[in-house]
Design a protein around this motif. Structure first.
Motif, mmCIF file in Angstrom:
data_model
loop_
_atom_site.group_PDB
_atom_site.id
_atom_site.type_symbol
_atom_site.label_atom_id
_atom_site.label_comp_id
_atom_site.label_asym_id
_atom_site.label_seq_id
_atom_site.Cartn_x
_atom_site.Cartn_y
_atom_site.Cartn_z
ATOM 1 N N LEU A 31 105.162 81.352 9.958
ATOM 2 C CA LEU A 31 104.621 81.642 8.677
ATOM 3 C C LEU A 31 102.941 82.208 9.213
ATOM 4 O O LEU A 31 102.253 82.631 9.002
ATOM 5 C CB LEU A 31 104.531 80.172 8.004
ATOM 6 N N ASP A 60 102.782 84.891 10.783
ATOM 7 C CA ASP A 60 102.861 85.697 9.966
ATOM 8 C C ASP A 60 101.402 85.652 9.319
ATOM 9 O O ASP A 60 100.665 87.368 8.937
ATOM 10 C CB ASP A 60 103.916 85.310 8.486
ATOM 11 N N PRO A 85 107.782 85.959 14.332
ATOM 12 C CA PRO A 85 107.845 85.576 12.686
ATOM 13 C C PRO A 85 109.273 85.377 13.014
ATOM 14 O O PRO A 85 110.282 84.804 11.566
ATOM 15 C CB PRO A 85 107.168 86.269 12.009
ATOM 16 N N ALA A 124 112.125 84.222 7.631
ATOM 17 C CA ALA A 124 110.993 85.180 7.960
ATOM 18 C C ALA A 124 112.070 86.602 7.703
ATOM 19 O O ALA A 124 112.351 87.346 7.144
ATOM 20 C CB ALA A 124 109.984 85.306 8.810
ATOM 21 N N HIS A 177 107.188 83.886 3.008
ATOM 22 C CA HIS A 177 107.108 85.068 3.326
ATOM 23 C C HIS A 177 107.515 86.334 3.163
ATOM 24 O O HIS A 177 106.244 87.324 3.047
ATOM 25 C CB HIS A 177 108.261 84.695 4.498
ATOM 26 N N ASN A 205 103.703 87.322 2.180
ATOM 27 C CA ASN A 205 103.064 87.813 2.489
ATOM 28 C C ASN A 205 103.348 89.663 2.762
ATOM 29 O O ASN A 205 102.798 89.984 2.760
ATOM 30 C CB ASN A 205 103.424 86.871 4.258
#
Lengths: 272, 168
Positions: free
Chosen positions: A62, A65, A157, A163, B13, B16
């Motif tokens: 993360l 990310d 990631p 992810a 995630h 993001n």
């Protein structure tokens, strides 16, 4: 260069290398903080090395990310403000790179989904850029402190299954949105018949990225393999991985998007 | 959860990704696409314009060629007409010239005849004069001879010395 100087330089270079090698083998190792099994398990599961964030414990991916997203967004803002207004009809080198990037994914979207592709093109640019730079991020080896006080290199990631699942599900959502915009509620049905798609996309991405990571981890773990080989393994594997996975995911997304967003007759829908 | 799947992290995630996706879409993809589409349209318009201009030029060329062909035909017709007129005029001039030449010839002949006649007349006159003079001379000489003969016959040989004397 003068031959005498060249000779001197070569001798110094070899002496320096020998001294460094001697130093490497004579210096006592602080001991491994984790076994290869533990390193592998943690690379797959991210159970032990956590990073604190706003009172939560998050996986290192993360943080990777956030760094990647910040860098990409800043770059995008700078390009938007300084480069795009100066674009010319006959492009320069930088403009050519940007146009090639956008053009490649736009063409991929047009090719696989000729009837509806504007949003898809934008999504493919995002997914492609993220996967490519996310994978290449691994090469920087940025260090971060875990909640236990260890220093770890931030991974790519997508080597974190969370992810990969997030990107797989987002891609599936985009495909479904194409089905809805193309065929209305029937599009949901068309998309749901490929219910395994998010799982296959997520795990394919995760597996591919992880395999690269594990091979690199194995190579880095052994001191004997730390000379010269990581240059090839680290850079070439990562670069190839980045390109291949970018292409695979964007291509799969565009193919499925094109399939479900194509306007179908009632007969075709019922047959499907 | 198996494989350490964590929904909170998945959502983080996704959060993001949505930020990055939106950012890249509006900051990079859309402006570049707009620019590329506009350029494509500009080039396409230019090509269409060039094509239209080309077609217009082709039409003008065809029109010009037609006009040229018409002009050539007209020129040829004028040329033929002029040639015919010239030929006709040439014939008229030739005819007049021949006529005039014949007249000149005729008058020259008449004049020459007249002159010849005059010359003949004069020549005859001269011949006549010469003839009369010759006759006169002849007559004179024959008379003197006759006279001498007469005198000889009359006087005989005695008179010879006289004759000889006269002759001498």
């Amino acid at each position: 260069m003068d031959p005498k100087k060249k000779k001197k330089f070569l001798i110094l270079w070899v002496v320096l290398l020998v001294l460094l090698l001697v130093g490497i083998f004579l210096t006592p190792s602080p001991g491994k903080s984790e076994t290869i099994q533990e390193a592998m398990k943690d690379a797959v599961l991210h159970e032990t090395n956590k990073i604190g964030f706003l009172g939560m414990e998050v996986n290192p991916s993360l943080v990777s990310d956030w760094i990647i997203i910040s860098v990409l967004l800043v770059a995008a803002v700078l390009i938007r403000i300084f480069a795009i207004p100066r674009f010319k009809d006959i492009p320069g080198k930088f403009q050519l790179v940007i146009e090639t990037l956008v053009g490649f994914f736009t063409d991929l979207a047009k090719e696989n989904s000729p009837h509806r592709n504007k949003f898809l093109g934008g999504y493919l640019v995002f997914a492609g850029v993220y996967i490519f730079f996310g994978t290449m991020f691994e090469l920087f080896g940025i260090q971060w402190l875990t909640t236990e006080g260890h220093s770890i290199a931030l991974p790519a990631p997508l080597t974190d299954i969370n992810a990969a699942i997030a990107l797989g599900c987002l891609s599936y959502g985009v495909i479904m949105s194409g089905g809805i915009s193309g065929n209305g509620l029937k599009g949901i049905g068309l998309t749901l018949k490929d219910f395994s798609l998010p799982i296959s996309m997520s795990f394919r991405l995760f597996g591919a990225m992880l395999s690269g990571l594990l091979v690199t981890e194995l190579v880095y773990y052994s001191l004997g393999l730390s000379f010269l080989l990581p240059v090839l393994v680290g850079v070439l594997f990562t670069l190839l991985h980045a390109i291949i996975q970018t292409y695979v995911l964007t291509m799969l997304t565009s193919v499925f998007y094109g399939e479900v967003s194509e306007r179908k007759s009632k007969k075709e829908v019922s047959e499907a | 959860m198996p494989l350490n799947i964590d929904f909170q992290q998945i959502l983080l995630h996704l959060f993001n990704f949505v930020i990055l996706g939106g950012g890249l879409y509006f900051l990079l993809y859309k402006p570049v696409r707009v620019f590329m589409d506009e350029r494509e349209k500009r080039i396409s318009d230019s090509l269409d314009k060039a094509k239209a201009q080309m077609e217009e030029a082709e039409a003008m060329k065809a029109d010009y060629q037609k006009q040229m062909a018409d002009a050539h035909a007209l020129i040829k017709a004028h040329e033929q007409e002029a040639e015919a007129r010239i030929e006709m005029e040439r014939r008229t001039v030739e005819k007049d010239a021949k006529k005039q030449a014949a007249e000149y010839l005729k008058s020259a002949r008449a004049e020459a005849e007249k002159e010849r006649e005059l010359m003949m007349e004069e020549a005859q006159k001269e011949i006549r004069v010469l003839a009369s003079e010759a006759a006169e001379k002849l007559a004179r000489s024959s008379i003197s001879n006759v006279y001498d003969e007469f005198l000889d016959s009359v006087s005989g040989p005695a008179s010879m010395p006289q004759n000889e004397h006269r002759q001498g």
